[in-house]
Motif scaffolding. Structure first.
Motif, short mmCIF file in Angstrom:
data_model
loop_
_atom_site.label_atom_id
_atom_site.label_comp_id
_atom_site.label_asym_id
_atom_site.label_seq_id
_atom_site.Cartn_x
_atom_site.Cartn_y
_atom_site.Cartn_z
N ASN A 12 11.94 -12.54 1.47
CA ASN A 12 11.98 -12.90 -0.06
C ASN A 12 10.71 -12.51 -0.65
O ASN A 12 10.86 -11.84 -1.65
CB ASN A 12 11.95 -14.50 -0.10
N LEU A 13 9.39 -12.64 -0.01
CA LEU A 13 8.15 -12.05 -0.69
C LEU A 13 8.00 -10.78 -0.81
O LEU A 13 7.52 -10.24 -1.71
CB LEU A 13 6.98 -12.88 -0.09
N VAL A 14 8.40 -9.89 0.33
CA VAL A 14 7.95 -8.56 0.25
C VAL A 14 9.27 -7.95 -0.77
O VAL A 14 9.02 -7.27 -1.71
CB VAL A 14 8.68 -7.97 1.69
N ALA A 15 10.32 -8.48 -0.92
CA ALA A 15 11.46 -8.10 -1.88
C ALA A 15 10.75 -8.17 -3.13
O ALA A 15 10.84 -7.47 -4.24
CB ALA A 15 12.48 -8.83 -1.79
N LYS A 16 10.02 -9.05 -3.67
CA LYS A 16 9.53 -9.48 -4.95
C LYS A 16 8.13 -8.47 -4.89
O LYS A 16 7.88 -7.86 -6.00
CB LYS A 16 8.66 -10.93 -5.00
N ASP A 17 7.45 -8.41 -4.00
CA ASP A 17 6.38 -7.40 -3.87
C ASP A 17 6.76 -5.99 -4.27
O ASP A 17 6.18 -5.19 -5.15
CB ASP A 17 5.71 -7.13 -2.79
N VAL A 48 10.80 1.44 0.03
CA VAL A 48 11.69 0.29 -0.40
C VAL A 48 12.65 0.54 0.64
O VAL A 48 13.55 -0.37 1.10
CB VAL A 48 12.24 0.68 -1.76
N ARG A 49 13.10 1.87 1.29
CA ARG A 49 14.30 2.11 1.99
C ARG A 49 13.84 1.32 3.35
O ARG A 49 14.95 0.65 3.88
CB ARG A 49 14.48 3.64 2.12
N GLU A 81 0.94 -1.08 0.10
CA GLU A 81 -0.10 0.07 0.11
C GLU A 81 0.93 1.23 0.08
O GLU A 81 0.66 2.07 -0.70
CB GLU A 81 -1.05 0.05 1.27
N VAL A 82 2.00 1.26 0.70
CA VAL A 82 2.75 2.63 0.86
C VAL A 82 3.52 2.63 -0.35
O VAL A 82 3.62 3.60 -1.15
CB VAL A 82 3.82 2.37 2.15
N TYR A 83 4.03 1.43 -1.04
CA TYR A 83 4.72 1.42 -2.28
C TYR A 83 3.66 2.06 -3.45
O TYR A 83 4.41 2.72 -4.22
CB TYR A 83 5.29 -0.18 -2.63
N ASN A 84 2.37 1.52 -3.35
CA ASN A 84 1.62 2.32 -4.55
C ASN A 84 1.23 3.69 -4.26
O ASN A 84 0.78 4.22 -5.19
CB ASN A 84 0.35 1.57 -4.31
N PHE A 85 1.56 4.62 -2.98
CA PHE A 85 1.45 5.70 -2.72
C PHE A 85 2.82 6.46 -3.16
O PHE A 85 3.84 6.54 -2.85
CB PHE A 85 1.35 5.97 -1.30
N ASP A 86 2.66 6.90 -4.63
CA ASP A 86 3.95 7.48 -5.18
C ASP A 86 4.92 7.94 -4.60
O ASP A 86 6.12 7.72 -4.61
CB ASP A 86 3.58 8.26 -6.55
N LYS A 124 9.65 -5.34 -5.90
CA LYS A 124 10.46 -5.23 -6.87
C LYS A 124 12.00 -4.97 -6.48
O LYS A 124 12.45 -4.22 -7.47
CB LYS A 124 10.02 -4.37 -8.17
N VAL A 125 12.45 -5.35 -5.36
CA VAL A 125 13.79 -5.37 -5.01
C VAL A 125 14.54 -6.59 -5.30
O VAL A 125 13.73 -7.61 -5.12
CB VAL A 125 13.59 -4.98 -3.38
#
Ligand SMILES: CC/C=C\C/C=C\C[C@@H](O)/C=C/C=C/C=C\[C@@H](O)CCCC(=O)O
Ligand SMILES: [Zn+2]
Length: 613
Positions: free
Chosen positions: A599-604, A583-584, A571-576, A606-607
């Motif tokens: 591993n899964l959050v990294a994929k979500d 990511v930080r 949700e935070v990632y989708n808030f431009d 795109k890290v």
């Protein structure tokens, strides 16, 4: 190439099957490594048997013997999620029906995907380190070389050496403890699991554990346990007495409890799931609904098991069905209907997330080259439940259909089943209603992506107040926000508040003015219930309320249940404006996160997952 019968395992179970594991563990908190030996008792199914394949993942194998004689072994190429096949050549030939004891000496990797090693600072007590495992679906191979497929069941015995100030527990019956004769600073804990079970149910925890509450319900002493039990949101005696009632209710519905002991271990906040049904020792976060679910797995999942991960809905759909039948007995039919409606919404959210044409939204997905962790969602739980509820309506109601579920459990107890076997038994059990069963669109239910072909009509008595309040918020113009007040909330139960927030999350984002007013009148920021806080913070971030971003990231990192952590990060990632911040924060915390979660959050986000294939 993966074996023909389980796409998620390399092991050659068409030629041989493991009957028993004897595990010796030396847990080393300095190096984050388990030094281990496992003796597998293997039954041979074919003549001229000379070799077998075991699943491993990141294991350092130093020696293999067969009936005490040295055996040749090679490790194959590493697969991204299936790990590395361990090919063992026996120094002799065996015939069908013979047994061999294969012993493997090895060490786990500090990065073993089944294990999380916590430093003392990461624990509640801050004094001692902590280790826990999570093997479902394909992680057991990172702590035991084995035939890591749910198609096969075996018993196990284990001896675990740990620093003497710590305690070890496993998914088995406790079988005593003693000082380690090799090292006076250590103690050995022993466990036996006499009921055959699949490898994914092997589990271990080592920490400064303290058993606090013991109650005896006939043959199932409950120890609600240990260091993290202080997080319980209700009184301990209430928690224990509700658990006892649930066990009794489940036995009345499904038949005798076969696992001897029922302990509950409250895991640290980084545990990636709400609960895990490890036999004799449920791993849990402290909510009662999770306990009803995990207790139900003692029959559906642990006693009758999906043959491969393609049939995971058999575990989860039946477990949700049984969990909601427990809710029906202990609360009411209206409560069951209310929970079923909530489940339909969770299913809709998973279908939206994956995409309505995504084959992973099939009830029975093809798992060839698919990592089960990537495929995991509400689909097997809620599409599975919806199918069973639909059949319940067609076959004559809850009592009639529960008769089938109980009979299915008796029929397939101690074995592993496919969807076809389940369906065949359904037709046999309801032999007088085959004409109705033949009208079910089986292909649409099982092998077609998206929402199910039939939407059940659930009773809305308990949901009506939530639906009405949601509609008011969606329809009210900014100038009329003064019409809301704290009184709106007065008659809503916690379950209903959660449902109200879930309904709002299904709508387009509310205007910022609306969520700010909602905070003013309902004071949701002050509520600590994780199910409420998670939905509320998502709602705020969706509406681009900047104040909610640090709170959302705090919740995403302070606890690690993936049901909460992944959507909050997304949700935070989708808030431009805050994408880089998401990511930080993830990168800053990833080293302390559970390996599967990170591993899964990294994929979500795109890290880079930091994993080589
Ligand atoms: C179709 C998917 C096929 C296989 C997936 C099987 C396992 C996936 C793996 O990621 C492990 C899942 C473990 C789940 C444990 C407990 C859950 O019931 C918890 C549900 C989520 C929650 O409440 O936190
Ligand atoms: Zn489950």
């Amino acid at each position: 190439m993966a074996s023909a019968t389980d796409p998620c395992s390399f092991s050659s179970f068409s030629k041989c099957v493991t009957k028993h594991l004897n595990l010796t563990y030396h847990v080393d908190f300095d190096s984050h490594v388990i030094k281990a030996k496992v003796a597998l008792t293997v039954e041979v199914l074919v003549d001229n048997f000379t070799s077998l394949t075991l699943d491993t993942k990141d294991l350092k194998v130093s020696k293999v013997t067969a009936n005490g004689q040295a055996a040749k072994f090679t490790l194959g190429p590493k697969h991204s999620f299936m790990g590395t096949p361990l090919e063992i050549t026996l120094p002799f030939d065996l015939s069908r029906g013979q047994h061999v004891i294969v012993e493997v000496t090895y060490e786990t990797a500090p990065s073993a995907s089944a294990l999380q090693w916590l430093t003392p600072e990461q624990t509640a007590g801050k004094k001692h380190p902590y280790l826990f495992s999570q093997c479902q679906a394909t992680h057991c191979r990172s702590m035991v070389p084995c035939q890591d497929t749910p198609a096969m069941k075996h018993t196990y015995y284990a001896q675990v050496s740990v620093p003497k100030e710590l305690v070890a527990v496993m998914s088995a019956v406790r079988d005593g403890q003693e000082p380690d004769p090799q090292d006076s600073s250590r103690a050995i804990y022993r466990f036996r699991q006499p009921v055959p079970m699949p490898s994914y149910l092997i589990a271990i925890v080592v920490g400064a554990l303290e058993s606090r509450y013991t109650h005896t319900h006939t043959h199932t002493p409950i120890h609600a346990a240990f260091e993290y039990v202080g997080d319980l949101s209700m009184s301990h005696s209430f928690y224990i007495s509700r658990t006892e009632t649930m066990l009794k209710t489940a036995e009345d519905l499904a038949g005798p409890y076969v696992w001897g002991q029922y302990d509950i271990l409250v895991l640290p906040p980084s545990f990636p799931y709400g609960g895990m049904e490890n036999p004799c020792l449920t791993f849990a976060t402290p909510t009662l609904l999770v306990i009803a679910h995990e207790i139900s797995h003692s029959w559906t999942g642990n006693l009758v098991t999906n043959k491969t991960w393609e049939h995971f809905w058999l575990n989860e759909g039946h477990t949700v069905y049984l969990e909601r039948m427990i809710g029906r007995s202990m609360e009411s039919e209206q409560f069951r209907q209310f929970k079923a409606m909530g489940g339909w919404k969770d299913l809709q959210e998973s279908v939206n997330t994956f995409g309505a044409n995504n084959p992973l939204t099939n009830l029975v997905p093809n798992m060839n080259e698919v990592d089960p962790d990537d495929a995991f969602s509400s689909v097997p739980y809620e599409k599975g439940f919806a199918l069973l509820y639909h059949l319940e309506e067609l076959m004559g109601g809850p009592e009639v259909f529960m008769g089938f579920v109980k009979s299915y459990i008796q029929m397939f107890a101690y074995s592993s089943v496919t969807t076809e076997e389940w369906k065949k038994y359904l037709f046999t059990y309801f032999k007088n209603k085959v004409d109705i069963l033949n009208k079910v669109d089986w292909n649409a239910w099982m092998h077609t992506p998206g929402m199910p072909p039939v939407k059940p009509q659930y009773d809305t008595t308990m949901a009506d107040a939530c639906i009405a309040l949601c509609k008011r918020w969606v329809k009210t113009k900014e100038g009329d926000l003064g019409n809301f007040s704290e009184v709106d909330m007065k008659t809503l139960s916690t379950h209903q508040l959660i449902e109200f927030l879930s309904l709002l999350l299904q709508e387009d984002p509310l205007p910022l003015s609306h969520v700010k007013r909602m905070q003013e009148v309902y004071r949701l920021n002050a509520l600590n219930n994780a199910e409420i806080r998670f939905r509320w913070l998502r709602l705020c971030v969706k509406s681009k309320w900047e104040d909610a971003v640090p709170m959302a990231l705090k919740m995403a990192t302070e606890q690690g249940r993936m049901k909460f952590t992944r959507p909050l990060f997304k949700e935070v990632y989708n808030f431009d404006k805050y994408r880089e911040e998401a990511v930080r924060v993830f990168i800053a915390h990833r080293a302390a996160m559970h390996p599967v979660t990170s591993n899964l959050v990294a994929k979500d986000l795109k890290v880079d997952t930091g994993k080589s294939t």
